[in-house]
Design an enzyme around this catalytic site. Structure first.
Site, PDB file in Angstrom:
ATOM      1  N   GLU A 171      -5.384  -4.822  10.836  1.00 54.99           N
ATOM      2  CA  GLU A 171      -4.355  -3.802  10.988  1.00 54.99           C
ATOM      3  C   GLU A 171      -4.610  -3.021  12.275  1.00 54.99           C
ATOM      4  O   GLU A 171      -5.343  -2.019  12.255  1.00 54.99           O
ATOM      5  CB  GLU A 171      -4.390  -2.826   9.809  1.00 54.99           C
TER       6      GLU A 171
ATOM      7  N   HIS B 208      -9.447   1.396   5.239  1.00 51.15           N
ATOM      8  CA  HIS B 208      -8.157   1.583   5.934  1.00 51.15           C
ATOM      9  C   HIS B 208      -8.369   2.558   7.091  1.00 51.15           C
ATOM     10  O   HIS B 208      -9.159   3.494   6.979  1.00 51.15           O
ATOM     11  CB  HIS B 208      -7.123   2.124   4.941  1.00 51.15           C
TER      12      HIS B 208
ATOM     13  N   GLY C 151       2.683   2.190  11.030  1.00 49.46           N
ATOM     14  CA  GLY C 151       3.699   3.246  10.981  1.00 49.46           C
ATOM     15  C   GLY C 151       4.420   3.487  12.296  1.00 49.46           C
ATOM     16  O   GLY C 151       5.151   4.463  12.421  1.00 49.46           O
TER      17      GLY C 151
ATOM     18  N   ASN D 135       0.861  -1.182   0.000  1.00 49.93           N
ATOM     19  CA  ASN D 135       0.000   0.000   0.000  1.00 49.93           C
ATOM     20  C   ASN D 135       0.898   1.233   0.000  1.00 49.93           C
ATOM     21  O   ASN D 135       1.498   1.556   1.024  1.00 49.93           O
ATOM     22  CB  ASN D 135      -0.894  -0.036   1.259  1.00 49.93           C
ATOM     23  N   TRP D 136       0.980   1.879  -1.162  1.00 49.47           N
ATOM     24  CA  TRP D 136       1.897   3.029  -1.267  1.00 49.47           C
ATOM     25  C   TRP D 136       1.332   4.271  -0.597  1.00 49.47           C
ATOM     26  O   TRP D 136       2.029   5.253  -0.410  1.00 49.47           O
ATOM     27  CB  TRP D 136       2.186   3.355  -2.737  1.00 49.47           C
ATOM     28  N   LYS D 137       0.054   4.264  -0.262  1.00 47.34           N
ATOM     29  CA  LYS D 137      -0.624   5.438   0.305  1.00 47.34           C
ATOM     30  C   LYS D 137      -0.418   6.651  -0.622  1.00 47.34           C
ATOM     31  O   LYS D 137      -0.284   6.475  -1.823  1.00 47.34           O
ATOM     32  CB  LYS D 137      -0.120   5.715   1.720  1.00 47.34           C
TER      33      LYS D 137
ATOM     34  N   SER E 230       3.570  -2.066  10.245  1.00 47.31           N
ATOM     35  CA  SER E 230       5.020  -2.059  10.468  1.00 47.31           C
ATOM     36  C   SER E 230       5.718  -3.364  10.075  1.00 47.31           C
ATOM     37  O   SER E 230       6.668  -3.781  10.731  1.00 47.31           O
ATOM     38  CB  SER E 230       5.324  -1.724  11.939  1.00 47.31           C
TER      39      SER E 230
ATOM     40  N   GLU F  77      -6.721   4.945   8.058  1.00 41.97           N
ATOM     41  CA  GLU F  77      -6.482   6.352   7.704  1.00 41.97           C
ATOM     42  C   GLU F  77      -7.705   6.971   7.027  1.00 41.97           C
ATOM     43  O   GLU F  77      -7.948   8.167   7.136  1.00 41.97           O
ATOM     44  CB  GLU F  77      -5.223   6.457   6.817  1.00 41.97           C
TER      45      GLU F  77
HETATM   46  C1  PEP Z   1      -0.762   0.335   6.361  1.00 40.32           C
HETATM   47  O1  PEP Z   1      -0.995   1.502   6.658  1.00 40.32           O
HETATM   48  O2  PEP Z   1      -1.571  -0.347   5.694  1.00 40.32           O
HETATM   49  C2  PEP Z   1       0.504  -0.221   6.816  1.00 40.32           C
HETATM   50  C3  PEP Z   1       0.572  -1.509   6.959  1.00 40.32           C
HETATM   51  O3  PEP Z   1       1.514   0.675   7.056  1.00 40.32           O
HETATM   52  P1  PEP Z   1       2.978   0.390   7.659  1.00 40.32           P
HETATM   53  O4  PEP Z   1       3.469  -0.910   7.080  1.00 40.32           O
HETATM   54  O5  PEP Z   1       3.802   1.547   7.204  1.00 40.32           O
HETATM   55  O6  PEP Z   1       2.810   0.306   9.128  1.00 40.32           O
END
Ligand code: PEP
Length: 292
Positions: free
Chosen positions: A200, A133, A206, A39-41, A245, A135
Protein backbone atom coordinates in the site's frame (compact mmCIF):
# COMPACT_ATOMS: atom_id res chain seq x y z
CA UNK A 1 -7.01 -32.79 0.05
CA UNK A 2 -10.52 -31.33 0.55
CA UNK A 3 -12.77 -31.22 -2.49
CA UNK A 4 -15.63 -28.80 -3.01
CA UNK A 5 -18.15 -28.26 -5.77
CA UNK A 6 -18.71 -24.62 -6.56
CA UNK A 7 -21.78 -22.94 -7.99
CA UNK A 8 -20.64 -23.63 -11.54
CA UNK A 9 -20.43 -27.34 -10.87
CA UNK A 10 -16.64 -27.05 -10.84
CA UNK A 11 -14.81 -29.28 -8.42
CA UNK A 12 -11.99 -27.72 -6.46
CA UNK A 13 -9.12 -29.36 -4.68
CA UNK A 14 -7.58 -26.95 -2.27
CA UNK A 15 -4.00 -27.73 -1.33
CA UNK A 16 -3.02 -26.29 2.07
CA UNK A 17 -0.61 -23.62 0.86
CA UNK A 18 -0.34 -22.65 -2.72
CA UNK A 19 -3.31 -22.66 -5.01
CA UNK A 20 -6.28 -24.60 -6.18
CA UNK A 21 -6.55 -27.06 -9.02
CA UNK A 22 -9.86 -26.53 -10.75
CA UNK A 23 -11.14 -29.52 -12.66
CA UNK A 24 -14.00 -29.14 -15.13
CA UNK A 25 -15.49 -31.75 -17.41
CA UNK A 26 -13.56 -30.27 -20.31
CA UNK A 27 -10.20 -29.15 -19.07
CA UNK A 28 -7.91 -28.78 -16.10
CA UNK A 29 -7.31 -25.27 -14.82
CA UNK A 30 -5.00 -23.91 -12.20
CA UNK A 31 -5.31 -20.82 -10.11
CA UNK A 32 -4.20 -19.38 -6.80
CA UNK A 33 -6.64 -17.88 -4.30
CA UNK A 34 -7.39 -14.19 -4.86
CA UNK A 35 -8.50 -11.81 -2.13
CA UNK A 36 -10.70 -8.75 -1.85
CA UNK A 37 -10.36 -7.23 1.60
CA UNK A 38 -12.45 -4.34 2.90
CA UNK A 39 -10.90 -2.12 5.56
CA UNK A 40 -13.63 0.03 7.09
CA UNK A 41 -11.12 1.90 9.29
CA UNK A 42 -12.84 4.02 12.00
CA UNK A 43 -15.92 4.40 9.84
CA UNK A 44 -19.42 2.93 9.65
CA UNK A 45 -21.45 3.37 12.84
CA UNK A 46 -23.29 0.39 14.29
CA UNK A 47 -26.39 0.24 12.06
CA UNK A 48 -24.49 1.17 8.92
CA UNK A 49 -21.94 -1.58 9.58
CA UNK A 50 -24.58 -4.23 10.20
CA UNK A 51 -26.51 -3.28 7.08
CA UNK A 52 -23.31 -3.29 5.03
CA UNK A 53 -22.39 -6.75 6.29
CA UNK A 54 -25.92 -8.03 5.61
CA UNK A 55 -26.00 -6.58 2.09
CA UNK A 56 -22.58 -7.94 1.13
CA UNK A 57 -23.19 -11.39 2.61
CA UNK A 58 -26.66 -11.74 1.06
CA UNK A 59 -25.37 -10.87 -2.40
CA UNK A 60 -22.40 -13.24 -2.08
CA UNK A 61 -24.79 -15.96 -0.99
CA UNK A 62 -27.32 -15.36 -3.78
CA UNK A 63 -24.76 -14.87 -6.57
CA UNK A 64 -21.46 -16.31 -5.38
CA UNK A 65 -18.26 -15.33 -7.17
CA UNK A 66 -15.96 -18.16 -8.31
CA UNK A 67 -14.54 -20.16 -5.43
CA UNK A 68 -10.97 -18.93 -5.86
CA UNK A 69 -12.08 -15.46 -4.74
CA UNK A 70 -11.99 -14.87 -0.99
CA UNK A 71 -13.67 -11.83 0.51
CA UNK A 72 -12.75 -10.50 3.95
CA UNK A 73 -14.33 -7.56 5.77
CA UNK A 74 -12.51 -5.74 8.55
CA UNK A 75 -14.80 -3.54 10.65
CA UNK A 76 -13.74 -1.58 13.75
CA UNK A 77 -13.44 -3.61 17.00
CA UNK A 78 -16.87 -2.45 18.21
CA UNK A 79 -18.51 -3.98 15.17
CA UNK A 80 -16.78 -7.36 15.16
CA UNK A 81 -19.41 -9.19 17.18
CA UNK A 82 -22.40 -7.76 15.31
CA UNK A 83 -20.83 -8.36 11.92
CA UNK A 84 -19.87 -11.87 12.96
CA UNK A 85 -23.54 -12.55 13.79
CA UNK A 86 -24.61 -11.13 10.43
CA UNK A 87 -22.11 -13.37 8.61
CA UNK A 88 -23.30 -16.39 10.61
CA UNK A 89 -26.87 -15.65 9.57
CA UNK A 90 -25.81 -15.63 5.93
CA UNK A 91 -24.16 -19.01 6.54
CA UNK A 92 -21.44 -18.67 3.92
CA UNK A 93 -18.27 -20.76 4.12
CA UNK A 94 -15.46 -18.66 5.60
CA UNK A 95 -13.41 -19.13 2.41
CA UNK A 96 -16.07 -17.05 0.69
CA UNK A 97 -16.58 -14.33 3.28
CA UNK A 98 -14.61 -13.97 6.46
CA UNK A 99 -14.20 -11.47 9.25
CA UNK A 100 -11.01 -9.60 10.06
CA UNK A 101 -9.94 -6.99 12.61
CA UNK A 102 -7.81 -3.90 11.96
CA UNK A 103 -5.14 -4.30 14.62
CA UNK A 104 -4.24 -6.25 17.75
CA UNK A 105 -1.99 -5.80 20.77
CA UNK A 106 1.21 -7.89 20.99
CA UNK A 107 0.39 -9.36 24.44
CA UNK A 108 -2.44 -11.85 24.86
CA UNK A 109 -3.77 -10.25 28.08
CA UNK A 110 -2.68 -7.89 30.84
CA UNK A 111 -2.98 -4.36 32.15
CA UNK A 112 -3.12 -2.61 28.78
CA UNK A 113 -5.98 -0.13 29.02
CA UNK A 114 -7.83 0.36 25.77
CA UNK A 115 -6.02 -2.38 23.88
CA UNK A 116 -7.45 -5.54 22.33
CA UNK A 117 -5.55 -8.81 22.10
CA UNK A 118 -5.44 -11.33 19.27
CA UNK A 119 -7.21 -14.08 21.30
CA UNK A 120 -10.03 -11.59 22.09
CA UNK A 121 -10.42 -10.93 18.39
CA UNK A 122 -10.41 -14.65 17.67
CA UNK A 123 -13.14 -15.11 20.33
CA UNK A 124 -15.39 -12.86 18.23
CA UNK A 125 -15.12 -15.05 15.16
CA UNK A 126 -12.46 -13.10 13.25
CA UNK A 127 -9.94 -15.09 11.23
CA UNK A 128 -7.73 -12.27 9.93
CA UNK A 129 -6.14 -9.13 11.31
CA UNK A 130 -4.64 -6.17 9.45
CA UNK A 131 -1.27 -5.16 10.92
CA UNK A 132 1.19 -2.37 10.17
CA UNK A 133 -1.23 -0.19 8.21
CA UNK A 134 0.46 3.11 7.37
CA UNK A 135 -2.14 4.94 9.46
CA UNK A 136 -0.99 2.95 12.51
CA UNK A 137 2.67 3.40 11.62
CA UNK A 138 2.08 7.14 11.25
CA UNK A 139 -0.52 7.92 13.94
CA UNK A 140 0.60 5.44 16.60
CA UNK A 141 4.34 5.36 15.99
CA UNK A 142 4.31 1.65 15.17
CA UNK A 143 7.72 0.39 14.17
CA UNK A 144 8.57 -2.73 12.18
CA UNK A 145 9.63 -4.39 15.45
CA UNK A 146 6.23 -3.74 17.07
CA UNK A 147 4.46 -5.00 13.97
CA UNK A 148 6.56 -8.19 14.03
CA UNK A 149 5.50 -8.79 17.65
CA UNK A 150 1.89 -8.35 16.61
CA UNK A 151 2.38 -10.81 13.75
CA UNK A 152 3.66 -13.35 16.28
CA UNK A 153 0.73 -12.71 18.62
CA UNK A 154 -1.83 -12.95 15.81
CA UNK A 155 -0.34 -16.17 14.48
CA UNK A 156 -0.22 -17.71 17.96
CA UNK A 157 -3.92 -16.89 18.39
CA UNK A 158 -4.82 -18.57 15.10
CA UNK A 159 -5.37 -15.35 13.15
CA UNK A 160 -3.99 -14.79 9.66
CA UNK A 161 -1.99 -11.53 9.66
CA UNK A 162 -2.46 -9.13 6.74
CA UNK A 163 0.69 -7.01 6.93
CA UNK A 164 0.80 -3.65 5.13
CA UNK A 165 3.95 -2.14 3.72
CA UNK A 166 4.52 0.82 1.42
CA UNK A 167 6.67 3.83 0.80
CA UNK A 168 5.86 7.53 1.20
CA UNK A 169 5.77 9.80 -1.84
CA UNK A 170 9.09 11.48 -1.00
CA UNK A 171 10.77 8.07 -0.61
CA UNK A 172 9.42 7.02 -4.00
CA UNK A 173 10.51 10.25 -5.68
CA UNK A 174 13.98 9.98 -4.17
CA UNK A 175 14.32 6.45 -5.56
CA UNK A 176 14.25 4.88 -2.07
CA UNK A 177 11.11 2.74 -2.43
CA UNK A 178 13.04 -0.51 -2.84
CA UNK A 179 15.09 -0.03 0.31
CA UNK A 180 11.99 1.04 2.31
CA UNK A 181 10.09 -2.07 1.19
CA UNK A 182 13.07 -4.28 1.90
CA UNK A 183 13.44 -2.85 5.43
CA UNK A 184 9.73 -3.25 6.13
CA UNK A 185 9.68 -6.84 4.91
CA UNK A 186 12.80 -7.71 6.90
CA UNK A 187 11.57 -5.91 10.03
CA UNK A 188 7.88 -6.62 10.22
CA UNK A 189 7.57 -10.20 8.98
CA UNK A 190 8.57 -13.24 10.98
CA UNK A 191 10.74 -16.03 9.57
CA UNK A 192 8.37 -18.51 7.97
CA UNK A 193 5.62 -15.86 7.91
CA UNK A 194 2.22 -17.39 7.12
CA UNK A 195 -0.03 -14.57 6.15
CA UNK A 196 -0.90 -12.01 3.52
CA UNK A 197 1.18 -9.03 2.48
CA UNK A 198 -0.45 -5.83 1.19
CA UNK A 199 1.61 -3.34 -0.79
CA UNK A 200 0.00 0.00 0.00
CA UNK A 201 2.02 2.98 -1.20
CA UNK A 202 1.18 5.70 1.31
CA UNK A 203 0.76 8.25 -1.50
CA UNK A 204 -2.01 6.13 -3.06
CA UNK A 205 -4.13 5.72 0.09
CA UNK A 206 -7.22 7.90 0.00
CA UNK A 207 -5.69 10.08 -2.72
CA UNK A 208 -7.58 8.81 -5.75
CA UNK A 209 -4.19 8.05 -7.35
CA UNK A 210 -3.11 4.52 -8.21
CA UNK A 211 0.30 3.44 -9.54
CA UNK A 212 0.56 2.60 -13.24
CA UNK A 213 0.42 -1.07 -14.21
CA UNK A 214 4.15 -0.96 -14.97
CA UNK A 215 5.00 0.48 -11.57
CA UNK A 216 2.78 -2.01 -9.80
CA UNK A 217 4.24 -4.92 -11.72
CA UNK A 218 7.77 -3.70 -10.89
CA UNK A 219 7.07 -3.18 -7.18
CA UNK A 220 5.29 -6.50 -6.74
CA UNK A 221 8.03 -8.35 -8.59
CA UNK A 222 10.53 -6.74 -6.24
CA UNK A 223 8.47 -7.69 -3.18
CA UNK A 224 8.18 -11.28 -4.42
CA UNK A 225 11.95 -11.40 -4.87
CA UNK A 226 12.54 -10.07 -1.33
CA UNK A 227 10.15 -12.45 0.41
CA UNK A 228 12.10 -15.74 0.23
CA UNK A 229 15.12 -14.01 1.81
CA UNK A 230 13.04 -13.03 4.84
CA UNK A 231 11.09 -16.25 5.00
CA UNK A 232 14.30 -18.29 4.55
CA UNK A 233 12.43 -20.50 2.12
CA UNK A 234 10.74 -20.23 -1.24
CA UNK A 235 8.34 -22.97 -0.23
CA UNK A 236 5.75 -20.61 1.16
CA UNK A 237 3.71 -18.62 -1.33
CA UNK A 238 2.63 -15.43 0.42
CA UNK A 239 -0.33 -13.76 -1.31
CA UNK A 240 0.69 -10.19 -2.23
CA UNK A 241 -2.13 -7.65 -2.52
CA UNK A 242 -2.31 -4.07 -3.68
CA UNK A 243 -4.09 -1.34 -1.71
CA UNK A 244 -4.65 2.37 -2.34
CA UNK A 245 -7.68 4.10 -3.93
CA UNK A 246 -9.03 0.92 -5.52
CA UNK A 247 -12.47 1.29 -7.09
CA UNK A 248 -14.40 -0.94 -9.47
CA UNK A 249 -12.98 1.16 -12.32
CA UNK A 250 -9.31 0.23 -11.72
CA UNK A 251 -9.93 -3.18 -10.15
CA UNK A 252 -10.00 -5.15 -13.45
CA UNK A 253 -6.68 -3.69 -14.61
CA UNK A 254 -5.02 -4.15 -11.20
CA UNK A 255 -6.33 -7.68 -10.73
CA UNK A 256 -5.22 -8.72 -14.19
CA UNK A 257 -1.56 -8.07 -13.26
CA UNK A 258 -0.13 -11.52 -12.74
CA UNK A 259 1.84 -10.63 -9.63
CA UNK A 260 -1.26 -9.24 -7.87
CA UNK A 261 -3.17 -11.67 -5.64
CA UNK A 262 -5.88 -9.28 -4.60
CA UNK A 263 -6.81 -5.84 -3.38
CA UNK A 264 -7.16 -4.13 -0.02
CA UNK A 265 -9.96 -1.60 -0.26
CA UNK A 266 -10.62 1.34 2.06
CA UNK A 267 -13.25 3.94 1.10
CA UNK A 268 -14.90 1.86 -1.60
CA UNK A 269 -15.63 -0.91 0.94
CA UNK A 270 -17.96 1.35 2.94
CA UNK A 271 -20.79 1.06 0.49
CA UNK A 272 -22.15 -2.38 -0.40
CA UNK A 273 -22.58 -1.75 -4.12
CA UNK A 274 -19.12 -0.27 -4.70
CA UNK A 275 -17.51 -3.12 -2.73
CA UNK A 276 -19.55 -5.75 -4.57
CA UNK A 277 -18.61 -4.15 -7.90
CA UNK A 278 -14.94 -4.58 -6.96
CA UNK A 279 -15.54 -8.21 -5.98
CA UNK A 280 -17.28 -8.85 -9.31
CA UNK A 281 -14.53 -7.10 -11.25
CA UNK A 282 -11.86 -9.07 -9.38
CA UNK A 283 -13.67 -12.34 -10.05
CA UNK A 284 -14.01 -11.57 -13.73
CA UNK A 285 -10.37 -10.51 -14.13
CA UNK A 286 -9.01 -13.62 -12.43
CA UNK A 287 -11.10 -16.43 -13.87
CA UNK A 288 -8.97 -19.57 -13.93
CA UNK A 289 -7.07 -20.13 -17.19
CA UNK A 290 -6.61 -23.59 -18.69
CA UNK A 291 -3.13 -24.91 -17.82
CA UNK A 292 -0.84 -25.50 -20.79
C1 PEP B 1 -6.33 1.58 2.99
O1 PEP B 1 -6.15 2.54 3.73
O2 PEP B 1 -6.03 0.41 3.34
C2 PEP B 1 -6.90 1.85 1.68
C3 PEP B 1 -6.65 0.99 0.73
O3 PEP B 1 -7.66 2.99 1.56
P1 PEP B 1 -8.33 3.61 0.24
O4 PEP B 1 -8.86 2.47 -0.59
O5 PEP B 1 -9.43 4.48 0.75
O6 PEP B 1 -7.25 4.34 -0.46
Amino acid sequence: MPTQIDQHGVSLSLPKRSGCIVQTGESRMTTVPKFVIGNWKMQARHEHGLQLARDVSRRLKDTPPPAHLHTIICPPFTQLDGVNQALKTADLPHERLALGAQDCYPASSGPFTGDISAPMIRDLGARYVILGHSERRQNHGETDAIIRQKVKAATAAGLVPIVCIGEHLAERNEGRAASVLSTQIEGSLTRGFRGILAYEPVWAIGSGITPSREELQRKLTLIRALLPMRLMTDDIRVPVLYGGSVTAVQAPSIMSIEAVDGVLVGSASLEAQSFLDIIDAAAEATLPQPSP
